[in-house]
Design a protein around this motif. Structure first.
Motif, PDB file in Angstrom:
ATOM      1  N   LEU A   1       0.839  -1.195   0.000  1.00  0.00           N
ATOM      2  CA  LEU A   1       0.000   0.000   0.000  1.00  0.00           C
ATOM      3  C   LEU A   1       0.876   1.248   0.000  1.00  0.00           C
TER       4      LEU A   1
ATOM      5  N   TRP B   1       2.157   5.141   0.523  1.00  0.00           N
ATOM      6  CA  TRP B   1       2.025   6.074   1.647  1.00  0.00           C
ATOM      7  C   TRP B   1       1.006   7.136   1.295  1.00  0.00           C
ATOM      8  N   PRO B   2       0.104   7.490   2.202  1.00  0.00           N
ATOM      9  CA  PRO B   2      -0.853   8.564   1.927  1.00  0.00           C
ATOM     10  C   PRO B   2      -0.127   9.866   1.642  1.00  0.00           C
ATOM     11  N   CYS B   3      -0.707  10.648   0.762  1.00  0.00           N
ATOM     12  CA  CYS B   3      -0.076  11.898   0.365  1.00  0.00           C
ATOM     13  C   CYS B   3       0.177  12.813   1.555  1.00  0.00           C
TER      14      CYS B   3
ATOM     15  N   GLY C   1      -0.933   3.340  -5.825  1.00  0.00           N
ATOM     16  CA  GLY C   1      -1.138   4.478  -4.941  1.00  0.00           C
ATOM     17  C   GLY C   1      -1.826   4.104  -3.648  1.00  0.00           C
ATOM     18  N   THR C   2      -2.765   4.952  -3.221  1.00  0.00           N
ATOM     19  CA  THR C   2      -3.390   4.786  -1.907  1.00  0.00           C
ATOM     20  C   THR C   2      -4.709   4.033  -1.978  1.00  0.00           C
ATOM     21  N   TRP C   3      -4.981   3.343  -3.081  1.00  0.00           N
ATOM     22  CA  TRP C   3      -6.232   2.595  -3.218  1.00  0.00           C
ATOM     23  C   TRP C   3      -6.356   1.540  -2.129  1.00  0.00           C
ATOM     24  N   THR C   4      -7.541   1.435  -1.564  1.00  0.00           N
ATOM     25  CA  THR C   4      -7.840   0.373  -0.594  1.00  0.00           C
ATOM     26  C   THR C   4      -9.163  -0.268  -0.974  1.00  0.00           C
TER      27      THR C   4
END
Length: 283
Positions: free
Chosen positions: A21, A23-25, A146-149
């Motif tokens: 996953l 890292w969040p922006c 990216g940050t997709w979950t």
């Protein structure tokens, strides 16, 4: 043909599975640089791609021919590290029962689909989602960057939830490195050599997979299965392009060890040979 990366991964395939996953922006985009400026967000996965996997590809069966080109006989579990529980389940395989239940796609799930002979059509669904269409079984895989979950509480699917990240060599003087996600690379210095960004591979982690078969003759995988893939692109001097996918399948219930395979796909000039076919329980 196996790349050096493939041989290395086959040798060290017992390493633990790692989540990919991004890292969040918020973890870095708001942090000022040394000069007081706010760092720009990293480019989308399509823009940041170190290799181009798009196009049409055909599988070239270079290993396990007798298990992949024809449906093996019931009880033929050779080359798979099947556990005792897995053998018990596989011994109950009944293709007629699968057909009656509408379960013809049990051997077309994520841990098995890339081993089914056929063709791939790879394209970008959006800047952070790589789409892989498989003509065998008319399956579609989505690789999310990216940050997709994944959405919580949704039913498991044949292709599961796949989180992807580019891996690129670490250039001299800093910058992105092997094992770093796209967002982590955005925090480093620009590559010292512009050509350094042209090399790398794709790492994919897939979970939340609907239970099915690793092999068409009923060798099972459970709901707890995880799959890690490394996609390497090789360009030959004669102009041919090959994808080598090293796949590591872990199943705590039906496998007694990690199952490691290498798959080969050759690029085709166009989609003129594309031939979608439905799932089949028998061939």
């Amino acid at each position: 043909m196996k790349s050096r990366n493939t041989r290395n991964r086959m040798r060290f395939a017992s390493v633990s599975v790692v989540w990919l996953l991004g890292w969040p922006c918020i973890a870095y985009c708001q942090a000022p640089t040394a000069g007081g400026r706010v760092a720009a967000p990293p480019p989308a996965a399509q823009q940041a791609a170190p290799i181009d996997l798009t196009g049409y590809w055909v599988s070239v069966v270079t290993e396990d021919w007798r298990w992949r080109m024809v449906t093996p006989a019931k009880g033929d579990y050779a080359s798979i590290p099947i556990s005792l529980e897995g053998k018990k389940a596989a011994d109950l395989w009944d293709p007629a029962k699968d057909e009656a239940a509408g379960e013809q796609c049990r051997s077309y799930g994520a841990p098995a689909i890339m081993r089914v002979p056929g063709r791939l059509h790879i394209s970008w669904r959006d800047p952070n989602t790589l789409q892989i269409e498989v003509d065998a079984g008319e399956q579609v895989r989505l690789l999310h960057f990216g940050t997709w979950t994944p959405s919580r509480g949704t039913p498991a699917t044949w292709q599961g939830d796949s989180v992807a990240a580019w891996e690129t060599p670490r250039p001299v003087g800093g910058g992105g490195g092997v094992g770093e996600t796209q967002a982590e690379q955005g925090r480093g210095a620009a590559p010292a050599d512009a050509d350094a960004a042209k090399h790398g591979d794709l790492k994919v982690m897939t979970t939340h997979i609907r239970p099915g078969y690793l092999r068409k003759n009923g060798v099972p995988y459970s709901a707890g299965t995880t799959m890690t893939e490394y996609w390497d692109l090789n360009k030959e001097v004669n102009g041919e392009q090959w994808i080598v996918i090293t796949t590591l399948v872990d199943d705590p219930l039906y496998l007694q060890a990690e199952w490691v395979t290498a798959l080969h796909f050759k690029k085709e000039p166009d989609g003129s040979k594309w031939d979608p076919s439905p799932c089949s329980s028998r061939w």
